[in-house]
Design a protein around this motif. Structure first.
Motif, PDB file in Angstrom:
ATOM      1  N   PHE A  63      -9.443  38.385 -19.333  1.00  0.00           N
ATOM      2  CA  PHE A  63      -9.257  37.640 -20.576  1.00  0.00           C
ATOM      3  C   PHE A  63      -9.353  36.160 -20.277  1.00  0.00           C
ATOM      4  CE2 PHE A  63      -5.092  37.087 -18.832  1.00  0.00           C
ATOM      5  CZ  PHE A  63      -4.513  35.989 -19.460  1.00  0.00           C
ATOM      6  N   GLY A  64      -9.549  35.376 -21.326  1.00  0.00           N
ATOM      7  CA  GLY A  64      -9.607  33.933 -21.183  1.00  0.00           C
ATOM      8  C   GLY A  64      -9.378  33.274 -22.529  1.00  0.00           C
ATOM      9  N   LYS A  65      -8.739  32.133 -22.504  1.00  0.00           N
ATOM     10  CA  LYS A  65      -8.418  31.389 -23.718  1.00  0.00           C
ATOM     11  C   LYS A  65      -9.310  30.163 -23.825  1.00  0.00           C
ATOM     12  CE  LYS A  65      -4.423  29.118 -25.936  1.00  0.00           C
ATOM     13  NZ  LYS A  65      -3.044  28.616 -25.730  1.00  0.00           N
ATOM     14  N   LEU A  66      -9.616  29.762 -25.067  1.00  0.00           N
ATOM     15  CA  LEU A  66     -10.355  28.526 -25.331  1.00  0.00           C
ATOM     16  C   LEU A  66      -9.542  27.655 -26.279  1.00  0.00           C
ATOM     17  CD1 LEU A  66     -14.077  29.648 -25.838  1.00  0.00           C
ATOM     18  CD2 LEU A  66     -13.166  28.255 -23.977  1.00  0.00           C
ATOM     19  N   GLU A  67      -9.502  26.373 -25.994  1.00  0.00           N
ATOM     20  CA  GLU A  67      -8.777  25.425 -26.823  1.00  0.00           C
ATOM     21  C   GLU A  67      -9.740  24.374 -27.371  1.00  0.00           C
ATOM     22  OE1 GLU A  67      -4.565  25.571 -24.291  1.00  0.00           O
ATOM     23  OE2 GLU A  67      -5.958  23.883 -24.016  1.00  0.00           O
ATOM     24  N   GLY A  68      -9.320  23.753 -28.484  1.00  0.00           N
ATOM     25  CA  GLY A  68     -10.082  22.619 -29.015  1.00  0.00           C
ATOM     26  C   GLY A  68     -11.323  22.994 -29.791  1.00  0.00           C
ATOM     27  N   GLY A  69     -11.367  24.203 -30.357  1.00  0.00           N
ATOM     28  CA  GLY A  69     -12.530  24.604 -31.148  1.00  0.00           C
ATOM     29  C   GLY A  69     -12.435  24.143 -32.587  1.00  0.00           C
ATOM     30  N   PRO A  70     -13.512  24.282 -33.353  1.00  0.00           N
ATOM     31  CA  PRO A  70     -13.486  23.878 -34.760  1.00  0.00           C
ATOM     32  C   PRO A  70     -12.610  24.809 -35.593  1.00  0.00           C
ATOM     33  CG  PRO A  70     -15.541  25.002 -34.250  1.00  0.00           C
ATOM     34  CD  PRO A  70     -14.824  24.811 -32.941  1.00  0.00           C
ATOM     35  N   VAL A  71     -11.984  24.275 -36.604  1.00  0.00           N
ATOM     36  CA  VAL A  71     -11.170  25.074 -37.526  1.00  0.00           C
ATOM     37  C   VAL A  71     -12.011  25.329 -38.762  1.00  0.00           C
ATOM     38  CG1 VAL A  71      -8.986  25.231 -38.777  1.00  0.00           C
ATOM     39  CG2 VAL A  71      -9.096  23.985 -36.609  1.00  0.00           C
ATOM     40  N   GLU A  72     -12.799  26.388 -38.713  1.00  0.00           N
ATOM     41  CA  GLU A  72     -13.707  26.706 -39.810  1.00  0.00           C
ATOM     42  C   GLU A  72     -14.004  28.197 -39.820  1.00  0.00           C
ATOM     43  OE1 GLU A  72     -16.850  24.103 -38.575  1.00  0.00           O
ATOM     44  OE2 GLU A  72     -17.941  25.750 -37.581  1.00  0.00           O
ATOM     45  N   ASP A  73     -14.271  28.692 -40.984  1.00  0.00           N
ATOM     46  CA  ASP A  73     -14.590  30.107 -41.145  1.00  0.00           C
ATOM     47  C   ASP A  73     -15.793  30.479 -40.275  1.00  0.00           C
ATOM     48  OD1 ASP A  73     -14.746  32.698 -42.116  1.00  0.00           O
ATOM     49  OD2 ASP A  73     -15.794  32.113 -43.958  1.00  0.00           O
ATOM     50  N   GLY A  74     -15.660  31.557 -39.509  1.00  0.00           N
ATOM     51  CA  GLY A  74     -16.765  32.014 -38.677  1.00  0.00           C
ATOM     52  C   GLY A  74     -16.910  31.298 -37.355  1.00  0.00           C
ATOM     53  N   ALA A  75     -15.947  30.437 -37.006  1.00  0.00           N
ATOM     54  CA  ALA A  75     -16.050  29.708 -35.738  1.00  0.00           C
ATOM     55  C   ALA A  75     -16.050  30.653 -34.546  1.00  0.00           C
ATOM     56  CB  ALA A  75     -14.902  28.702 -35.621  1.00  0.00           C
ATOM     57  N   LEU A  76     -15.478  31.845 -34.718  1.00  0.00           N
ATOM     58  CA  LEU A  76     -15.440  32.797 -33.603  1.00  0.00           C
ATOM     59  C   LEU A  76     -16.834  33.212 -33.149  1.00  0.00           C
ATOM     60  CD1 LEU A  76     -14.236  36.289 -34.959  1.00  0.00           C
ATOM     61  CD2 LEU A  76     -15.452  34.561 -36.284  1.00  0.00           C
ATOM     62  N   PHE A  77     -17.823  33.131 -34.037  1.00  0.00           N
ATOM     63  CA  PHE A  77     -19.184  33.476 -33.628  1.00  0.00           C
ATOM     64  C   PHE A  77     -19.720  32.490 -32.586  1.00  0.00           C
ATOM     65  CE2 PHE A  77     -19.552  35.288 -38.141  1.00  0.00           C
ATOM     66  CZ  PHE A  77     -19.084  36.528 -37.729  1.00  0.00           C
ATOM     67  N   LYS A  78     -19.232  31.254 -32.662  1.00  0.00           N
ATOM     68  CA  LYS A  78     -19.650  30.260 -31.670  1.00  0.00           C
ATOM     69  C   LYS A  78     -19.093  30.606 -30.292  1.00  0.00           C
ATOM     70  CE  LYS A  78     -20.095  26.530 -35.052  1.00  0.00           C
ATOM     71  NZ  LYS A  78     -19.669  25.159 -35.467  1.00  0.00           N
ATOM     72  N   VAL A  79     -17.948  31.278 -30.266  1.00  0.00           N
ATOM     73  CA  VAL A  79     -17.399  31.735 -28.996  1.00  0.00           C
ATOM     74  C   VAL A  79     -18.284  32.838 -28.420  1.00  0.00           C
ATOM     75  CG1 VAL A  79     -15.423  32.834 -27.870  1.00  0.00           C
ATOM     76  CG2 VAL A  79     -15.050  31.111 -29.656  1.00  0.00           C
ATOM     77  N   VAL A  80     -18.650  33.792 -29.257  1.00  0.00           N
ATOM     78  CA  VAL A  80     -19.514  34.878 -28.788  1.00  0.00           C
ATOM     79  C   VAL A  80     -20.852  34.334 -28.308  1.00  0.00           C
ATOM     80  CG1 VAL A  80     -20.662  37.034 -29.432  1.00  0.00           C
ATOM     81  CG2 VAL A  80     -18.379  36.528 -30.309  1.00  0.00           C
ATOM     82  N   ASP A  81     -21.369  33.308 -28.974  1.00  0.00           N
ATOM     83  CA  ASP A  81     -22.653  32.721 -28.575  1.00  0.00           C
ATOM     84  C   ASP A  81     -22.618  32.172 -27.151  1.00  0.00           C
ATOM     85  OD1 ASP A  81     -23.810  33.315 -31.005  1.00  0.00           O
ATOM     86  OD2 ASP A  81     -23.510  31.326 -31.859  1.00  0.00           O
ATOM     87  N   LEU A  82     -21.440  31.914 -26.618  1.00  0.00           N
ATOM     88  CA  LEU A  82     -21.335  31.391 -25.256  1.00  0.00           C
ATOM     89  C   LEU A  82     -21.767  32.423 -24.218  1.00  0.00           C
ATOM     90  CD1 LEU A  82     -17.851  29.616 -25.506  1.00  0.00           C
ATOM     91  CD2 LEU A  82     -20.101  28.517 -25.485  1.00  0.00           C
ATOM     92  N   PHE A  83     -21.713  33.721 -24.582  1.00  0.00           N
ATOM     93  CA  PHE A  83     -21.989  34.734 -23.560  1.00  0.00           C
ATOM     94  C   PHE A  83     -22.746  35.960 -24.049  1.00  0.00           C
ATOM     95  CE2 PHE A  83     -17.726  35.578 -25.268  1.00  0.00           C
ATOM     96  CZ  PHE A  83     -17.863  36.881 -25.710  1.00  0.00           C
ATOM     97  N   GLY A  84     -22.874  36.166 -25.367  1.00  0.00           N
ATOM     98  CA  GLY A  84     -23.491  37.424 -25.779  1.00  0.00           C
ATOM     99  C   GLY A  84     -23.761  37.487 -27.263  1.00  0.00           C
TER     100      GLY A  84
END
Length: 381
Positions: free
Chosen positions: A145-166
Motif C-alpha cells: 500500500f502507499g499514500k499520496l498527499e497534496g492532490g486536487p480536491v475535485e470529483d474524479g481526482a482518483l483517476f489521476k492516481v490510477v493514471d500514475l501506474f495503470g
C-alpha cells in the motif's frame, strides 16, 4: 572466474561462478536463446515454438569469453552467446523452498510498527518526477500500500492516481463509487460505524487487485483508515498453528454477491492462497461476502472454523494494524490481494466523502519494472 563444462551426454552445462556451480539443461538453454532467429529484436518475444527445436538437442561445445558464454547446439550446429550475468540471474539449480508461505524478494511483511513510517508520496512530485514516481511505486510493491498527499480536491481526482501506474477496472459499481458517511445520518446507509478489516470483492474472479480510495471531504472526528498486512497475518497464523495455516490454504472458501438486479458474482478460492511451490500469493478475507463453506471435508470442518476464527482474531489484533487519517486531496492505493483495509468509527458531527475505484497490479508492477529497466539501461550507457 567463470568456467563452463559439459557432461558426457552434452545434456547439461555446468557454469562455475564465484558463488558456486550452476547447472543448465541443453533444451532450456536452447529455448532461452536470445539470437535474432529465436527472439524478435524489438520486443524479445519468441519467434519459434518448442516444436521447432529438435527434441534431441544437445550441446557440442561451450566456451567462455569474458562475461560471454558461447554454446553450440546439435543437431542444428547453431552457436548462441549468453550473458553470464543473465544466466546467473535466471538460474534454476537452487534448492526448492522448504516452507509454505514464503514471500518473493522485495516483499516485506509488516505490523503496527510501520505506523511511524507509512509509505507516502507527494501527489504533484510523484506526478511530475519519474524518479519520485518509481520510488513511490517501489514502496507500494514492498508494503502492499502507499499514500499520496497534496492532490486536487475535485470529483474524479482518483483517476489521476490510477493514471500514475495503470488503468481503471470498471465493475458493476461503475468506474468509481461513492463512500459518503454522515455521523448523525437520516439514513442508515450512511452510517458512521466502523468496518472490520477486509479485502474487497472476493466474489470476483479475478479479483480487482488494486483499490484506490480518495478523500474529498472530511469534517468528522474519527473515521481513520486502517490497513493490515494479510501476508504478515497469514505467516503469524502459520507460526502459531501450522495445521490452521494448512486448512485455510488447502481448502476453498466460497464468496458471493447478488445485491442488485442482473448481478450474481461467485468465486471459489482459499482464504490463504499459495502458489504450487508454496509462495504466499494472496489473501481473501471478507465475512460479509462469505458463502456457505462446502469444500471442506466433514472431518476437517471443525479445524477449518477454528482456523478461520483465529485468522480473524489476528487480523483484528491492534498490534497488526496501521492507521492514518485521510484529509481532502489525500488518497491511498492498496494491493487488494494482500492488504486488508478498514475504517474506524466516527464520532461527533460532520461528514466524510471518499471516492473509490479499482485497478490491477499487473499495470502497477509493469510501470515500476519498466522504470527500473530504463534506469538500469541508462546507467549502463
Amino acid at each position: 572466474m567463470l568456467d563452463a563444462t559439459l557432461d558426457p551426454t552434452g545434456q547439461i552445462l555446468t557454469l562455475t561462478t564465484p558463488d558456486g556451480p550452476l547447472r543448465f539443461h541443453a533444451i532450456w538453454l536452447r529455448d532461452n536463446a536470445w539470437d535474432d532467429d529465436t527472439r524478435a529484436p524489438g520486443n524479445g518475444q519468441r519467434l519459434v515454438a518448442l516444436r521447432d527445436i529438435p527434441s534431441d538437442t544437445a550441446i557440442s561445445d561451450a566456451t567462455i569469453a569474458g562475461n560471454a558464454v558461447n554454446v553450440t547446439f546439435t543437431p542444428e550446429g547453431k552457436t548462441v552467446t549468453y550473458d553470464a550475468g543473465w544466466l546467473v540471474a535466471n538460474a534454476y539449480d537452487r534448492p526448492a523452498p522448504a516452507d509454505k508461505g514464503w514471500l518473493r524478494a522485495g516483499t516485506e511483511p509488516w505490523d503496527a510498527s510501520l505506523m511511524g513510517d507509512v509509505p507516502v508520496g507527494d501527489f504533484t512530485t510523484v506526478s511530475q518526477d519519474a524518479t519520485a514516481r518509481r520510488d513511490w511505486l517501489a514502496l507500494v510493491n514492498r508494503y502492499g500500500f502507499g499514500k499520496l498527499e497534496g492532490g486536487p480536491v475535485e470529483d474524479g481526482a482518483l483517476f489521476k492516481v490510477v493514471d500514475l501506474f495503470g488503468y481503471v477496472r470498471e465493475t458493476n459499481y461503475g468506474r468509481k463509487f461513492e463512500v459518503r458517511t454522515e455521523v448523525n445520518p437520516t439514513n442508515l446507509a450512511f452510517t458512521g460505524l466502523g468496518l472490520q478489516a477486509h479485502t474487497d470483492n472476493p466474489y470476483r474472479d479475478p479479483v480487482p487487485s488494486v483499490q484506490v480510495l480518495y478523500c474529498l471531504e472530511s469534517s468528522a472526528a474519527g473515521g481513520e483508515n486502517m490497513v493490515v498486512d494479510g501476508f504478515a497475518c497469514a505467516r503469524r497464523l502459520r507460526d502459531e498453528n501450522p495445521d490452521y495455516f494448512r486448512v485455510l490454504s488447502t481448502y476453498c472458501a466460497r464468496f458471493e454477491y447478488a445485491g442488485e438486479d442482473g448481478v450474481c458474482l461467485q468465486s471459489r478460492r482459499p482464504m490463504i492462497e499459495l502458489a504450487p511451490d508454496g509462495e504466499l500469493i494472496g489473501v481473501r478475507f471478507n465475512n460479509r461476502s462469505l458463502g456457505a463453506v462446502t469444500d471442506v471435508p466433514f472431518d476437517e470442518m471443525d479445524a477449518y472454523y477454528a482456523a478461520y476464527r483465529r485468522f480473524g482474531e489476528i487480523i483484528d489484533d491492534p498490534a497488526m494494524e496501521v492507521t492514518f487519517r485521510l484529509d481532502p486531496g489525500e488518497s491511498f492505493v492498496v494491493d487488494n490481494t494482500r492488504v486488508l483495509h478498514a475504517r474506524k468509527a466516527y464520532s461527533g458531527t460532520g461528514t466524510r466523502w471518499l471516492q473509490g475505484c479499482y485497478s490491477d497490479k499487473d499495470g502497477l508492477r509493469s510501470t515500476y519494472a519498466a522504470m527500473c529497466r530504463a534506469q538500469t539501461q541508462e546507467a549502463a550507457e
